[in-house]
Design a protein around this motif. Structure first.
Motif, PDB file in Angstrom:
ATOM      1  N   VAL A  20       0.849  -1.187   0.000  1.00 32.12           N
ATOM      2  CA  VAL A  20       0.000   0.000   0.000  1.00 32.12           C
ATOM      3  C   VAL A  20       0.886   1.238   0.000  1.00 32.12           C
ATOM      4  N   ASN A  21       0.501   2.185  -0.820  1.00 29.30           N
ATOM      5  CA  ASN A  21       1.180   3.470  -0.908  1.00 29.30           C
ATOM      6  C   ASN A  21       0.352   4.515  -0.168  1.00 29.30           C
ATOM      7  N   ALA A  22       0.981   5.257   0.713  1.00 30.82           N
ATOM      8  CA  ALA A  22       0.338   6.406   1.362  1.00 30.82           C
ATOM      9  C   ALA A  22       0.403   7.559   0.369  1.00 30.82           C
ATOM     10  N   ALA A  23      -0.596   7.615  -0.488  1.00 35.96           N
ATOM     11  CA  ALA A  23      -0.583   8.517  -1.640  1.00 35.96           C
ATOM     12  C   ALA A  23      -1.237   9.858  -1.324  1.00 35.96           C
ATOM     13  N   ASN A  24      -0.945  10.835  -2.179  1.00 36.68           N
ATOM     14  CA  ASN A  24      -1.709  12.090  -2.123  1.00 36.68           C
ATOM     15  C   ASN A  24      -2.853  11.970  -3.125  1.00 36.68           C
ATOM     16  N   SER A  25      -3.748  12.934  -3.137  1.00 38.50           N
ATOM     17  CA  SER A  25      -4.966  12.811  -3.943  1.00 38.50           C
ATOM     18  C   SER A  25      -4.725  12.803  -5.446  1.00 38.50           C
ATOM     19  N   SER A  26      -3.570  13.280  -5.899  1.00 42.84           N
ATOM     20  CA  SER A  26      -3.276  13.238  -7.335  1.00 42.84           C
ATOM     21  C   SER A  26      -2.854  11.841  -7.788  1.00 42.84           C
ATOM     22  N   LEU A  27      -2.338  11.046  -6.846  1.00 39.40           N
ATOM     23  CA  LEU A  27      -1.760   9.717  -7.097  1.00 39.40           C
ATOM     24  C   LEU A  27      -0.507   9.785  -7.964  1.00 39.40           C
ATOM     25  N   ASP A  90     -12.247   8.178  10.881  1.00 42.88           N
ATOM     26  CA  ASP A  90     -13.130   7.530   9.910  1.00 42.88           C
ATOM     27  C   ASP A  90     -12.474   7.464   8.530  1.00 42.88           C
ATOM     28  N   LEU A  91     -11.856   8.555   8.135  1.00 41.14           N
ATOM     29  CA  LEU A  91     -11.200   8.599   6.824  1.00 41.14           C
ATOM     30  C   LEU A  91      -9.975   7.682   6.793  1.00 41.14           C
ATOM     31  N   LEU A  92      -9.227   7.656   7.885  1.00 41.51           N
ATOM     32  CA  LEU A  92      -8.066   6.763   7.945  1.00 41.51           C
ATOM     33  C   LEU A  92      -8.517   5.307   7.907  1.00 41.51           C
ATOM     34  N   ALA A  93      -9.545   4.968   8.659  1.00 41.01           N
ATOM     35  CA  ALA A  93     -10.083   3.602   8.649  1.00 41.01           C
ATOM     36  C   ALA A  93     -10.542   3.216   7.245  1.00 41.01           C
ATOM     37  N   ALA A  94     -11.152   4.162   6.531  1.00 39.66           N
ATOM     38  CA  ALA A  94     -11.608   3.885   5.163  1.00 39.66           C
ATOM     39  C   ALA A  94     -10.432   3.504   4.259  1.00 39.66           C
ATOM     40  N   CYS A  95      -9.281   4.131   4.468  1.00 40.47           N
ATOM     41  CA  CYS A  95      -8.087   3.778   3.681  1.00 40.47           C
ATOM     42  C   CYS A  95      -7.745   2.302   3.850  1.00 40.47           C
ATOM     43  N   TYR A  96      -7.755   1.848   5.096  1.00 40.39           N
ATOM     44  CA  TYR A  96      -7.413   0.450   5.370  1.00 40.39           C
ATOM     45  C   TYR A  96      -8.482  -0.498   4.823  1.00 40.39           C
ATOM     46  N   ARG A  97      -9.761  -0.201   5.061  1.00 42.89           N
ATOM     47  CA  ARG A  97     -10.848  -1.058   4.558  1.00 42.89           C
ATOM     48  C   ARG A  97     -10.828  -1.135   3.027  1.00 42.89           C
ATOM     49  N   GLY A 105      -8.427 -11.700  -2.915  1.00 38.39           N
ATOM     50  CA  GLY A 105      -7.847 -12.657  -3.852  1.00 38.39           C
ATOM     51  C   GLY A 105      -6.344 -12.816  -3.700  1.00 38.39           C
ATOM     52  N   TYR A 106      -5.711 -11.936  -2.952  1.00 45.75           N
ATOM     53  CA  TYR A 106      -4.275 -12.035  -2.707  1.00 45.75           C
ATOM     54  C   TYR A 106      -4.037 -12.609  -1.315  1.00 45.75           C
ATOM     55  N   THR A 107      -2.830 -13.132  -1.093  1.00 41.91           N
ATOM     56  CA  THR A 107      -2.547 -13.780   0.198  1.00 41.91           C
ATOM     57  C   THR A 107      -1.800 -12.891   1.175  1.00 41.91           C
ATOM     58  N   SER A 108      -1.277 -11.741   0.712  1.00 37.56           N
ATOM     59  CA  SER A 108      -0.551 -10.867   1.634  1.00 37.56           C
ATOM     60  C   SER A 108      -0.658  -9.414   1.202  1.00 37.56           C
ATOM     61  N   ILE A 109      -0.675  -8.540   2.210  1.00 38.40           N
ATOM     62  CA  ILE A 109      -0.723  -7.097   1.974  1.00 38.40           C
ATOM     63  C   ILE A 109       0.136  -6.427   3.040  1.00 38.40           C
ATOM     64  N   ALA A 110       0.870  -5.399   2.630  1.00 38.05           N
ATOM     65  CA  ALA A 110       1.731  -4.650   3.549  1.00 38.05           C
ATOM     66  C   ALA A 110       1.368  -3.172   3.491  1.00 38.05           C
ATOM     67  N   PHE A 111       1.157  -2.601   4.676  1.00 35.95           N
ATOM     68  CA  PHE A 111       0.775  -1.195   4.800  1.00 35.95           C
ATOM     69  C   PHE A 111       1.892  -0.371   5.415  1.00 35.95           C
ATOM     70  N   PRO A 112       2.099   0.854   4.926  1.00 42.73           N
ATOM     71  CA  PRO A 112       2.914   1.804   5.680  1.00 42.73           C
ATOM     72  C   PRO A 112       2.023   2.434   6.749  1.00 42.73           C
ATOM     73  N   ALA A 113       2.573   3.293   7.556  1.00 45.00           N
ATOM     74  CA  ALA A 113       1.782   4.025   8.555  1.00 45.00           C
ATOM     75  C   ALA A 113       1.143   5.216   7.845  1.00 45.00           C
ATOM     76  N   ILE A 114      -0.032   4.988   7.278  1.00 44.81           N
ATOM     77  CA  ILE A 114      -0.719   5.985   6.447  1.00 44.81           C
ATOM     78  C   ILE A 114      -1.005   7.257   7.256  1.00 44.81           C
ATOM     79  N   ARG A 132      -7.295  -1.770  14.713  1.00 41.97           N
ATOM     80  CA  ARG A 132      -8.724  -1.984  14.960  1.00 41.97           C
ATOM     81  C   ARG A 132      -9.468  -2.240  13.642  1.00 41.97           C
ATOM     82  N   THR A 133      -9.163  -1.452  12.622  1.00 39.37           N
ATOM     83  CA  THR A 133      -9.849  -1.570  11.327  1.00 39.37           C
ATOM     84  C   THR A 133      -9.491  -2.871  10.627  1.00 39.37           C
TER      85      THR A 133
END
Length: 167
Positions: A20-27, A90-97, A105-114, A132-133
């Motif tokens: 997962v990329n902690a992106a800005n709104s432009s991507l 709420d917005l941060l939780a939405a990122c994770y969800r 369909g994938y077996t692994s996912i890695a997140f930065p500290a968004i 929690r999310t």
């Protein structure tokens, strides 16, 4: 049962089906983890991101991983700029969800500290929201093939906070 683990290191080198990329709104790339992912993935990532039309805070969009050979896909999640408002969590939780939904369909996912870098979200609060999310999502999706969800910390201090939140 899916493992939720903390790891310290470089997310662009971490072996995971999805990162997962902690992106800005432009991507279209930026600083911190966003810039590191764009640099590691190469110009093809920027070209694909240009076709996505950006994203709103809380949203996530998926691309190929290109030059990041340790991953198959990249999810670009736009976290909130921390303001202290109730909607931040709420917005941060939405990122994770939304990221987890895209990783179906994938077996692994890695997140930065968004949102904990230049967006100013306090790491302890952000880690609590993330854990929690993720746990709630996994409980609601027992059919998920995810075997591992990893929270990646770049610094020693962030790794300690993430590890504590998981414990």
């Amino acid at each position: 049962m899916t493992q939720l683990i903390a790891h310290q290191g470089d997310i662009t080198r971490y072996p995971s089906d999805v990162i997962v990329n902690a992106a800005n709104s432009s991507l279209l790339g930026g600083g911190g983890v966003d810039g590191a992912i764009h640099r590691a993935a190469g110009p093809e990532l920027l070209a694909e991101c240009r076709t996505l039309g950006g994203a709103n805070t809380g949203e996530a969009k998926m691309t190929d991983a290109y030059g990041i050979t340790s991953a198959k896909k990249i999810v670009h999640a736009v976290g909130p700029v921390y303001s202290g408002a109730l909607t931040d969590a709420d917005l941060l939780a939405a990122c994770y969800r939304n990221s987890l939904d895209l990783a179906t369909g994938y077996t692994s996912i890695a997140f930065p500290a968004i949102s904990t870098g230049v967006y100013g979200y306090p790491i302890a609060e952000a880690s609590a929201v993330a854990v929690r999310t993720i746990r709630a999502w996994l409980e609601a999706h027992p059919e998920s093939p995810l075997e591992a969800v990893t929270l990646i910390a770049f610094s020693d201090a962030d790794f300690a906070v993430l590890s504590e939140a998981i414990a």
